[in-house]
Design an enzyme around this catalytic site. Sequence first.
Site, PDB file in Angstrom:
ATOM      1  N   GLY A  42       0.771  -1.236   0.000  1.00 45.08           N
ATOM      2  CA  GLY A  42       0.000   0.000   0.000  1.00 45.08           C
ATOM      3  C   GLY A  42       0.799   1.281   0.000  1.00 45.08           C
ATOM      4  O   GLY A  42       0.233   2.359   0.145  1.00 45.08           O
ATOM      5  N   TRP A  65       2.316   2.976  -2.398  1.00 45.12           N
ATOM      6  CA  TRP A  65       1.945   3.928  -3.456  1.00 45.12           C
ATOM      7  C   TRP A  65       0.520   4.431  -3.269  1.00 45.12           C
ATOM      8  O   TRP A  65       0.236   5.605  -3.503  1.00 45.12           O
ATOM      9  CB  TRP A  65       2.114   3.269  -4.828  1.00 45.12           C
ATOM     10  CG  TRP A  65       3.530   3.326  -5.334  1.00 45.12           C
ATOM     11  CD1 TRP A  65       4.668   3.349  -4.575  1.00 45.12           C
ATOM     12  CD2 TRP A  65       3.959   3.379  -6.691  1.00 45.12           C
ATOM     13  NE1 TRP A  65       5.771   3.402  -5.376  1.00 45.12           N
ATOM     14  CE2 TRP A  65       5.368   3.416  -6.687  1.00 45.12           C
ATOM     15  CE3 TRP A  65       3.294   3.375  -7.902  1.00 45.12           C
ATOM     16  CZ2 TRP A  65       6.121   3.470  -7.854  1.00 45.12           C
ATOM     17  CZ3 TRP A  65       4.039   3.430  -9.081  1.00 45.12           C
ATOM     18  CH2 TRP A  65       5.434   3.473  -9.059  1.00 45.12           C
ATOM     19  N   ASP A  99      -4.443  -5.990  -6.123  1.00 48.29           N
ATOM     20  CA  ASP A  99      -3.268  -6.852  -5.981  1.00 48.29           C
ATOM     21  C   ASP A  99      -3.763  -8.279  -5.782  1.00 48.29           C
ATOM     22  O   ASP A  99      -4.862  -8.486  -5.256  1.00 48.29           O
ATOM     23  CB  ASP A  99      -2.400  -6.425  -4.792  1.00 48.29           C
ATOM     24  CG  ASP A  99      -0.961  -6.922  -4.911  1.00 48.29           C
ATOM     25  OD1 ASP A  99      -0.045  -6.085  -4.957  1.00 48.29           O
ATOM     26  OD2 ASP A  99      -0.746  -8.155  -4.956  1.00 48.29           O
ATOM     27  N   ASP A 121      -6.501 -11.110  -9.402  1.00 44.97           N
ATOM     28  CA  ASP A 121      -5.736 -10.909 -10.634  1.00 44.97           C
ATOM     29  C   ASP A 121      -6.586 -10.090 -11.605  1.00 44.97           C
ATOM     30  O   ASP A 121      -7.620 -10.565 -12.088  1.00 44.97           O
ATOM     31  CB  ASP A 121      -5.403 -12.280 -11.220  1.00 44.97           C
ATOM     32  CG  ASP A 121      -4.577 -12.209 -12.492  1.00 44.97           C
ATOM     33  OD1 ASP A 121      -4.485 -11.114 -13.089  1.00 44.97           O
ATOM     34  OD2 ASP A 121      -4.038 -13.248 -12.902  1.00 44.97           O
ATOM     35  N   ASP A 147       3.629  -0.673  -9.584  1.00 44.81           N
ATOM     36  CA  ASP A 147       4.938  -1.009  -9.022  1.00 44.81           C
ATOM     37  C   ASP A 147       5.093  -2.532  -8.983  1.00 44.81           C
ATOM     38  O   ASP A 147       5.811  -3.070  -8.152  1.00 44.81           O
ATOM     39  CB  ASP A 147       5.073  -0.406  -7.615  1.00 44.81           C
ATOM     40  CG  ASP A 147       6.520  -0.294  -7.162  1.00 44.81           C
ATOM     41  OD1 ASP A 147       7.404  -0.095  -8.016  1.00 44.81           O
ATOM     42  OD2 ASP A 147       6.783  -0.417  -5.947  1.00 44.81           O
ATOM     43  N   LYS A 159       6.819   0.495 -13.077  1.00 45.95           N
ATOM     44  CA  LYS A 159       8.147  -0.073 -12.875  1.00 45.95           C
ATOM     45  C   LYS A 159       8.485  -1.035 -14.006  1.00 45.95           C
ATOM     46  O   LYS A 159       7.645  -1.817 -14.443  1.00 45.95           O
ATOM     47  CB  LYS A 159       8.212  -0.828 -11.551  1.00 45.95           C
ATOM     48  CG  LYS A 159       9.489  -1.640 -11.382  1.00 45.95           C
ATOM     49  CD  LYS A 159       9.874  -1.887  -9.953  1.00 45.95           C
ATOM     50  CE  LYS A 159       8.896  -2.752  -9.201  1.00 45.95           C
ATOM     51  NZ  LYS A 159       9.289  -2.831  -7.775  1.00 45.95           N
TER      52      LYS A 159
END
Length: 206
Positions: A60, A62, A80, A96, A121, A161
């Site tokens: 958490g 971000w 997530d 997912d 990320d 990322k």
Amino acid sequence: MSRSKSSGRWLQEHFNDQYVKDSQKDGYRSRASYKLIELNDKDKLIKSGQTVVDLGAAPGGWSQVAAQIVGDGGRVVASDILPMDSLAGVDFVQGDFTEEAVLEQLLELLGEAKADLVISDMAPNMSGIADVDQPKSMYLVELALDMAKTTLKIGGSFACKVFQGEGFDELVLACRECFQKVLVRKPSASRPRSREVYIVAKGYKG
């Protein structure tokens, strides 16, 4: 280097890491918060009142930063496969997002609104074998970019990322096809020996 030596080095770096110490002091859930803070300082990605989608959000770090900046007039929709403790101002969907049921939940939370920003990320579980890890990481980035195309409003932004290596140049080109401006950033909080960088793409063309 043996796995035990490598793990020991990581633990030593972790506990001596100034960003880890700062995150504990500042109340952030992870050192990754400072990566987004720096990206936002440089590229003005997040503004008050915006709608932000955070992919690979757990634990958490971000989402915390995004929720603080968008404020009460904005919203953060996070996802997530791992569980995440609740955060004020953050709607979280565990699962997912490539699965239809999870995607539908995310889109339902967004409602009629399109996102101003999609952030990711995400990283795969690393084996330490580049030929195995790089394709996995690029796959996650491609999924995040697809999600950005699905949810972003025209003019929106994307920050993700990515690990430099095979497929990186092609990814940058793919981003340039659908965004007006694409930058590659290496935040100070990224460990120097890591191949990790962040793509910042602004001005979604639709």
